[in-house]
Design an enzyme around this catalytic site. Structure first.
Site, PDB file in Angstrom:
ATOM      1  N   ASN A  88       0.861  -1.186   0.000  1.00  0.00           N
ATOM      2  CA  ASN A  88       0.000   0.000   0.000  1.00  0.00           C
ATOM      3  C   ASN A  88       0.890   1.227   0.000  1.00  0.00           C
ATOM      4  OD1 ASN A  88      -2.788  -0.917   0.095  1.00  0.00           O
ATOM      5  ND2 ASN A  88      -2.256  -1.846   2.059  1.00  0.00           N
ATOM      6  N   SER A 141       5.568   6.690   7.042  1.00  0.00           N
ATOM      7  CA  SER A 141       6.470   7.830   6.869  1.00  0.00           C
ATOM      8  C   SER A 141       7.164   8.049   8.209  1.00  0.00           C
ATOM      9  CB  SER A 141       5.624   9.061   6.516  1.00  0.00           C
ATOM     10  OG  SER A 141       6.362  10.248   6.638  1.00  0.00           O
ATOM     11  N   TYR A 154      -1.587  14.694   7.476  1.00  0.00           N
ATOM     12  CA  TYR A 154      -0.608  13.700   6.992  1.00  0.00           C
ATOM     13  C   TYR A 154      -0.076  12.890   8.181  1.00  0.00           C
ATOM     14  CZ  TYR A 154       3.237  11.781   4.181  1.00  0.00           C
ATOM     15  OH  TYR A 154       4.109  10.926   3.522  1.00  0.00           O
ATOM     16  N   ALA A 156      -1.550  12.416  11.055  1.00  0.00           N
ATOM     17  CA  ALA A 156      -2.635  11.551  11.564  1.00  0.00           C
ATOM     18  C   ALA A 156      -2.781  10.310  10.689  1.00  0.00           C
ATOM     19  CB  ALA A 156      -3.946  12.333  11.605  1.00  0.00           C
ATOM     20  N   SER A 157      -2.732  10.509   9.372  1.00  0.00           N
ATOM     21  CA  SER A 157      -2.931   9.364   8.471  1.00  0.00           C
ATOM     22  C   SER A 157      -1.789   8.353   8.614  1.00  0.00           C
ATOM     23  CB  SER A 157      -3.047   9.829   7.015  1.00  0.00           C
ATOM     24  OG  SER A 157      -1.800  10.265   6.497  1.00  0.00           O
ATOM     25  N   LYS A 158      -0.564   8.841   8.759  1.00  0.00           N
ATOM     26  CA  LYS A 158       0.584   7.925   8.796  1.00  0.00           C
ATOM     27  C   LYS A 158       0.738   7.272  10.171  1.00  0.00           C
ATOM     28  CE  LYS A 158       1.813   8.441   4.464  1.00  0.00           C
ATOM     29  NZ  LYS A 158       1.672   7.335   3.502  1.00  0.00           N
TER      30      LYS A 158
HETATM   31  N1  LIG Z   1       8.673  11.190  -0.853  1.00  0.00           N
HETATM   32  C1  LIG Z   1       8.692  11.359   0.462  1.00  0.00           C
HETATM   33  O1  LIG Z   1       9.317  12.297   0.999  1.00  0.00           O
HETATM   34  C2  LIG Z   1       7.952  10.369   1.346  1.00  0.00           C
HETATM   35  C3  LIG Z   1       8.369  10.248   2.683  1.00  0.00           C
HETATM   36  C4  LIG Z   1       7.684   9.368   3.509  1.00  0.00           C
HETATM   37  C5  LIG Z   1       6.634   8.618   3.015  1.00  0.00           C
HETATM   38  N2  LIG Z   1       6.244   8.751   1.722  1.00  0.00           N
HETATM   39  C6  LIG Z   1       5.103   7.958   1.254  1.00  0.00           C
HETATM   40  O2  LIG Z   1       5.502   7.168   0.161  1.00  0.00           O
HETATM   41  C7  LIG Z   1       4.362   6.877  -0.659  1.00  0.00           C
HETATM   42  C8  LIG Z   1       4.711   7.154  -2.114  1.00  0.00           C
HETATM   43  O3  LIG Z   1       4.908   8.551  -2.272  1.00  0.00           O
HETATM   44  P1  LIG Z   1       5.928   9.191  -3.319  1.00  0.00           P
HETATM   45  O4  LIG Z   1       6.937   9.911  -2.558  1.00  0.00           O
HETATM   46  O5  LIG Z   1       6.338   8.176  -4.315  1.00  0.00           O
HETATM   47  O6  LIG Z   1       4.982  10.295  -3.983  1.00  0.00           O
HETATM   48  P2  LIG Z   1       4.451  10.437  -5.488  1.00  0.00           P
HETATM   49  O7  LIG Z   1       3.573  11.611  -5.480  1.00  0.00           O
HETATM   50  O8  LIG Z   1       5.600  10.422  -6.423  1.00  0.00           O
HETATM   51  O9  LIG Z   1       3.621   9.091  -5.698  1.00  0.00           O
HETATM   52  C9  LIG Z   1       2.370   8.880  -5.115  1.00  0.00           C
HETATM   53  C10 LIG Z   1       1.555   8.034  -6.074  1.00  0.00           C
HETATM   54  O10 LIG Z   1       0.248   7.811  -5.492  1.00  0.00           O
HETATM   55  C11 LIG Z   1      -0.698   7.939  -6.554  1.00  0.00           C
HETATM   56  N3  LIG Z   1      -2.003   8.355  -6.057  1.00  0.00           N
HETATM   57  C12 LIG Z   1      -2.308   9.534  -5.454  1.00  0.00           C
HETATM   58  N4  LIG Z   1      -3.632   9.613  -5.255  1.00  0.00           N
HETATM   59  C13 LIG Z   1      -4.173   8.448  -5.710  1.00  0.00           C
HETATM   60  C14 LIG Z   1      -5.493   7.949  -5.787  1.00  0.00           C
HETATM   61  N5  LIG Z   1      -6.545   8.675  -5.380  1.00  0.00           N
HETATM   62  N6  LIG Z   1      -5.693   6.714  -6.300  1.00  0.00           N
HETATM   63  C15 LIG Z   1      -4.645   5.977  -6.750  1.00  0.00           C
HETATM   64  N7  LIG Z   1      -3.359   6.414  -6.716  1.00  0.00           N
HETATM   65  C16 LIG Z   1      -3.135   7.632  -6.214  1.00  0.00           C
HETATM   66  C17 LIG Z   1      -0.126   9.041  -7.448  1.00  0.00           C
HETATM   67  O11 LIG Z   1      -0.711   9.020  -8.755  1.00  0.00           O
HETATM   68  C18 LIG Z   1       1.353   8.735  -7.429  1.00  0.00           C
HETATM   69  O12 LIG Z   1       1.734   7.888  -8.481  1.00  0.00           O
HETATM   70  C19 LIG Z   1       3.221   7.736  -0.114  1.00  0.00           C
HETATM   71  O13 LIG Z   1       2.385   6.951   0.692  1.00  0.00           O
HETATM   72  C20 LIG Z   1       3.943   8.772   0.732  1.00  0.00           C
HETATM   73  O14 LIG Z   1       3.123   9.287   1.755  1.00  0.00           O
HETATM   74  C21 LIG Z   1       6.890   9.604   0.867  1.00  0.00           C
END
Ligand SMILES: NC(=O)c1ccc[n+]([C@@H]2O[C@H](COP(=O)([O-])OP(=O)(O)OC[C@H]3O[C@@H](n4cnc5c(N)ncnc54)[C@H](O)[C@@H]3O)[C@@H](O)[C@H]2O)c1
Length: 258
Positions: A88, A141, A154, A156-158
């Site tokens: 997920n 996260s 954010y 709260a969700s994480k």
């Molecule tokens: N990049 C960071 O700094 C970071 C740090 C900690 C955690 N995260 C987590 O990692 C995960 C991936 O994030 P990322 O950094 O690759 O960001 P990103 O924006 O590059 O990728 C997120 C993806 O989720 C998809 N998405 C968004 N809304 C959607 C929806 N309604 N239905 C289906 N898909 C949807 C987007 O199209 C995108 O491809 C996320 O859960 C984010 O919270 C990211």
């Protein structure tokens, strides 16, 4: 890493910064992937994949609503009855003082980041439990273990996703199901350009050595998943902040000063 060879893996957010790395590295390790994201064309690069693994299917789906997630799950089921692993990963972020973030925006964030992973797990867990095996990987996260300034929804969700995962682990470990959470620090992906409300936090204000790359975060995460690690902290800053919250939580309050 034999762990992924021939394993069927459902991955959401597969065209994003971390998702694309997950898909690429897991395919190279021989995984059989069902890749999902909002728009089918964003997954085009995987159409012509040929290598150690297999692309079982590419699916477009919006997991921000109950109807969207149900349709998405029905489409997944047409390809695979019950994946060996679910990652997920789809997620969004917003930045701003809570009162200034419009209600429909933060409710959408909670739906994508927390409710949708819960729905996806709820859908497949009975079959995983009956089979006696499965691995669920929820991408939380650092904001899932310490508060993110300017990111109340954010955070709260994480935190919610971590709490949900910890509780599920207790309920399902006897049925052969492993639950991992992943807690990256800021990583260079599109999410860093998320919506801003009333503030202009610039990632360039952070010391740049602290910002992770998707390649290294996912490489470390995949190694940890293969060892069935439950609590994954990729990168030095995530590990450091985990130590601070355990042994010197008072220091986290200093974030108020910035
Ligand atoms: N990049 C960071 O700094 C970071 C740090 C900690 C955690 N995260 C987590 O990692 C995960 C991936 O994030 P990322 O950094 O690759 O960001 P990103 O924006 O590059 O990728 C997120 C993806 O989720 C998809 N998405 C968004 N809304 C959607 C929806 N309604 N239905 C289906 N898909 C949807 C987007 O199209 C995108 O491809 C996320 O859960 C984010 O919270 C990211």
């Amino acid at each position: 890493m034999k762990y992924f060879e021939g394993k069927s893996i459902l991955l959401t957010g597969a065209s994003g910064g971390l998702g694309r790395e997950f898909a690429t590295q897991l395919l190279d390790l021989g995984a059989h992937m069902v890749l999902c994201d909002l728009k089918l064309e964003s997954l085009d690069r995987f159409k012509s994949y040929s290598g150690a693994g297999k692309v079982l299917g590419l699916i477009a789906g919006d997991v921000s609503t109950k109807e969207g997630t149900e349709k998405f799950l029905a489409d997944v089921k047409k390809i695979i009855a019950c994946p060996d692993m679910i990652i997920n990963n789809a997620g969004i972020a917003q930045v701003g003082p809570f009162g200034e973030i419009p209600l429909d925006r933060w409710e959408k964030l909670m739906a994508i980041n927390l409710i949708s992973p819960m729905r996806i797990c709820h859908y497949f867990l009975p079959d995983m439990a009956a089979r006696g095996s499965g691995h669920i990987v929820n991408i939380s996260s650092v904001a899932g273990i310490v508060p993110m300034p300017g990111g109340a929804p954010y955070t709260a969700s994480k935190h919610g996703l971590k709490g949900f995962s910890d509780a599920m682990r207790i309920d399902y470990s006897k049925q052969g199901i492993t639950v991992s959470t992943v807690h990256p620090f800021f990583t260079r992906t599109a999410i860093l350009e998320s919506e801003r409300f009333g503030v202009n936090i610039d990632i360039n204000d952070y010391p740049q050595f602290m910002i992770e790359t998707p390649e290294s975060v996912i490489r470390e995460t995949i190694k940890a998943i293969a060892k069935k690690t439950e609590f994954i902290l990729p990168g030095p800053t995530a590990k450091f902040l985990d130590l601070v919250r355990r042994f010197a939580p008072g220091f986290l309050g200093l974030a108020k000063l910035f």
